[in-house]
Design an enzyme around this catalytic site. Sequence first.
Site, PDB file in Angstrom:
ATOM      1  N   ASP A 224      41.732  40.724  21.771  1.00  0.00           N
ATOM      2  CA  ASP A 224      41.456  40.197  23.104  1.00  0.00           C
ATOM      3  C   ASP A 224      41.203  38.693  23.088  1.00  0.00           C
ATOM      4  O   ASP A 224      41.516  37.989  24.053  1.00  0.00           O
ATOM      5  CB  ASP A 224      40.257  40.910  23.724  1.00  0.00           C
ATOM      6  CG  ASP A 224      40.610  42.300  24.257  1.00  0.00           C
ATOM      7  OD1 ASP A 224      41.775  42.716  24.080  1.00  0.00           O
ATOM      8  OD2 ASP A 224      39.744  42.951  24.853  1.00  0.00           O
TER       9      ASP A 224
ATOM     10  N   LYS B  81      37.948  56.479  19.696  1.00  0.00           N
ATOM     11  CA  LYS B  81      36.563  56.938  19.609  1.00  0.00           C
ATOM     12  C   LYS B  81      35.683  55.766  20.036  1.00  0.00           C
ATOM     13  O   LYS B  81      35.233  54.982  19.220  1.00  0.00           O
ATOM     14  CB  LYS B  81      36.245  57.394  18.180  1.00  0.00           C
ATOM     15  CG  LYS B  81      34.977  58.239  18.057  1.00  0.00           C
ATOM     16  CD  LYS B  81      33.722  57.422  18.071  1.00  0.00           C
ATOM     17  CE  LYS B  81      32.490  58.265  17.832  1.00  0.00           C
ATOM     18  NZ  LYS B  81      31.237  57.466  17.924  1.00  0.00           N
TER      19      LYS B  81
ATOM     20  N   SER C 265      36.275  54.103  16.166  1.00  0.00           N
ATOM     21  CA  SER C 265      34.886  53.661  16.308  1.00  0.00           C
ATOM     22  C   SER C 265      34.744  52.163  16.027  1.00  0.00           C
ATOM     23  O   SER C 265      35.327  51.339  16.721  1.00  0.00           O
ATOM     24  CB  SER C 265      34.026  54.518  15.369  1.00  0.00           C
ATOM     25  OG  SER C 265      32.655  54.276  15.534  1.00  0.00           O
TER      26      SER C 265
END
Length: 451
Positions: free
Chosen positions: A320, A334, A309
């Site tokens: 990234d 999740k 999550s």
Amino acid sequence: MSRWNLVWLLVVPAAVALGLAVTASAPPPDKEYQLVRSIVDVLAEVDKNYVRELSEQEKKKLVEDMINGGLSRLDPYSEYFNAEELTAFETLSEGEFGGVGIMLALDAKVPYLKVETPMPGTPAYAAGVQANDLILKVDGKSTENMTIAEARKLITGKAGTQVTLTVRHEGADKPTDVTLTRAVIEIHPVLGVARDPADPTKWDFMLDKENKIALVRLIGFNEKSDKELRAAVEQAEAAGAKALILDLRDNGGGLLGQAVAIADLFLDDGVIVGTKDRNGGGRSWSAKPGDTVFAGKPMAVLINGGSASASEIVAAALQDHHRAAAIGQRSYGKGSVQKVFVLPGGKAAVKLTSETWLTPTGKTINRSPTAKESDDWGVRPDPGLEVTITPEQRRAYVNHWRQVDTIKKAKPPEKPYQDPVVEKALEYLRGKLKAVGGLKMRGRGGEGVRA
């Protein structure tokens, strides 16, 4: 189906009396009415023909079970809250609640409840309850096919009272009974590598004191997370930290706003996370310029299969944007957004999955029930930085950090604990520091402080 029709469907108890009064002379029902009527007809047959008469409370629970049973077939995260459960949910989000300190999960492969993660510093954590433990019984009552809401009612209670959990540790052949004393659980989500001897409520974050590499563990995302994490990083910087390890292992997530705020602590611009809804639309959150911490210094973020999550949002954003290297094991996957819709009257609510998360580069975090290991979901460690963990190493990791987090610690082990994932992070960061001339080698092998 419109949202208001869905809300009407879920408020079954209020519709039961009306439904039973409908006669054959009524106008043709629409599709939504037919769905509600099916539930009403079942309740009527139970009321008339079941082997014993149900009390009003039992009827209410039957309806709630119908709702939650249906919602659980949609996905593991959608859930109906009655008034008591709604209050408990809101209290948990605020970072303080009564109980023993465990987050529960459902696993389609087993009919029993599973411990998603114990919360450090709580009764369950101190007693040795571990992530992935199965809870077979609560005070002797089987949890087979029990919902999380039902288990929550049994496990939580007045502070100072006791509850006995029958658990089976991962890899163990036999279950064991663990008796816990309930407490008011105040969740401080930021932890370090050792408690301050002068004040055990405070933390030392400097892991490698010679090369000034700090480690901060974040165990959850509640209203306190961003403030406590900022304070911890600033404390480490004030102590001279040149590199930082952010440990998100076994962090099951929490508030989306906190995930965005924490990623923003380390990013000065760029998208942090985006969402996509059922219609292809969505939202995005971006970092704000200025007010960052630890700017320009190397970082690593640790993840494993218990990182889920909000943890995955932070790890993916830092990875990234090349702000931190991801090290460890693949995260849980999740990657969906749940919203709580309070039903008319304000005494009940339904939590529904409404969107899926996308990383800054547009990848989907969420793992579908049919996903394969080769599919693109979750957050993977950077190339060359994946660390395979054996069951024995997993147990050693759990035991070590539990001893660190427990104020009244047991006698330190004779052999220093070596955390393979932390060792890989230290190796990576020492390489970064060496490249800029900031590494101090110890002897020929450069051996540093162990976790």
